[in-house]
Design a protein around this motif. Structure first.
Motif, short mmCIF file in Angstrom:
data_model
loop_
_atom_site.label_atom_id
_atom_site.label_comp_id
_atom_site.label_asym_id
_atom_site.label_seq_id
_atom_site.Cartn_x
_atom_site.Cartn_y
_atom_site.Cartn_z
N ASP A 2 53.80 24.49 84.61
CA ASP A 2 54.24 23.11 84.79
C ASP A 2 53.08 22.17 84.50
N GLN A 3 53.37 21.03 83.88
CA GLN A 3 52.33 20.08 83.52
C GLN A 3 51.59 19.57 84.75
N LEU A 4 52.28 19.49 85.88
CA LEU A 4 51.62 19.04 87.11
C LEU A 4 50.46 19.96 87.52
N GLU A 5 50.54 21.22 87.13
CA GLU A 5 49.49 22.16 87.49
C GLU A 5 48.22 21.94 86.68
N LEU A 6 48.31 21.23 85.56
CA LEU A 6 47.15 21.02 84.70
C LEU A 6 46.24 19.91 85.18
N PHE A 7 46.78 18.95 85.92
CA PHE A 7 46.01 17.79 86.35
C PHE A 7 46.08 17.64 87.86
N ASP A 8 44.93 17.30 88.43
CA ASP A 8 44.92 17.03 89.85
C ASP A 8 45.56 15.66 90.09
N ILE A 9 46.41 15.58 91.09
CA ILE A 9 47.07 14.33 91.42
C ILE A 9 46.18 13.58 92.39
N PRO A 10 45.72 12.38 92.01
CA PRO A 10 44.76 11.66 92.85
C PRO A 10 45.36 11.17 94.16
N ASN A 11 44.50 11.07 95.14
CA ASN A 11 44.87 10.51 96.42
C ASN A 11 44.99 9.00 96.26
N PRO A 12 46.12 8.39 96.63
CA PRO A 12 46.28 6.94 96.46
C PRO A 12 45.56 6.09 97.51
N CYS A 13 44.82 6.71 98.40
CA CYS A 13 44.11 5.97 99.44
C CYS A 13 43.12 5.00 98.80
N ILE A 14 43.11 3.75 99.32
CA ILE A 14 42.14 2.76 98.84
C ILE A 14 41.17 2.36 99.94
N GLY A 15 41.17 3.12 101.02
CA GLY A 15 40.22 2.88 102.10
C GLY A 15 40.61 1.80 103.08
N VAL A 16 41.84 1.33 103.01
CA VAL A 16 42.36 0.35 103.97
C VAL A 16 43.36 1.10 104.84
N CYS A 17 42.86 1.79 105.83
CA CYS A 17 43.69 2.70 106.62
C CYS A 17 44.14 2.04 107.92
N GLU A 18 45.21 1.29 107.81
CA GLU A 18 45.78 0.60 108.96
C GLU A 18 47.29 0.60 108.79
N LYS A 51 55.70 8.56 93.23
CA LYS A 51 56.86 7.82 92.71
C LYS A 51 57.45 6.91 93.77
N LEU A 52 57.50 7.39 95.00
CA LEU A 52 57.98 6.57 96.11
C LEU A 52 57.08 5.35 96.31
N LEU A 53 55.78 5.53 96.15
CA LEU A 53 54.85 4.43 96.33
C LEU A 53 55.05 3.34 95.28
N VAL A 54 55.37 3.74 94.06
CA VAL A 54 55.65 2.76 93.01
C VAL A 54 56.87 1.92 93.40
N GLN A 55 57.90 2.58 93.92
CA GLN A 55 59.11 1.87 94.35
C GLN A 55 58.81 0.94 95.52
N ARG A 56 58.00 1.40 96.47
CA ARG A 56 57.66 0.57 97.62
C ARG A 56 56.84 -0.64 97.19
N ARG A 57 55.88 -0.43 96.28
CA ARG A 57 55.05 -1.54 95.81
C ARG A 57 55.92 -2.57 95.09
N ALA A 58 56.88 -2.12 94.26
CA ALA A 58 57.77 -3.04 93.55
C ALA A 58 58.62 -3.82 94.55
#
Length: 80
Positions: A2-18, A51-58
């Motif tokens: 699977d293509q997902l296995e080829l690339f590490d999926i980054p953590n979306p954390c931006i350091g604002v943990c509240e 993908k859920l995060l993209v929908q939430r941001r929109a």
């Protein structure tokens, strides 16, 4: 392979943990369960969360004023 296995999926954390009043992080918009053990989650689950995060941001961007780039720490980020 699977293509997902080829690339590490980054953590979306931006350091604002509240969390807002609904339990979503105001920085990355993930729920507690989505944040917990991010690096141990299967790649398919992490990709689904992104993908859920993209929908939430929109959804959040449609609720905020156009001149406002990001919510202030006092906003609740009511996503649902």
């Amino acid at each position: 392979m699977d293509q997902l296995e080829l690339f590490d999926i980054p953590n979306p954390c931006i350091g604002v943990c509240e969390s807002n009043n609904r339990g979503y992080c105001i920085g990355c918009l993930r729920s507690r369960d989505e944040r917990f053990n991010w690096h141990q989650k299967p790649a398919a689950e992490r990709a689904h969360i992104l993908k859920l995060l993209v929908q939430r941001r929109a959804r959040l961007n449609t609720k905020t004023k156009p001149e406002q780039d990001s919510p202030s720490s006092g906003e609740s980020l009511e996503l649902f």
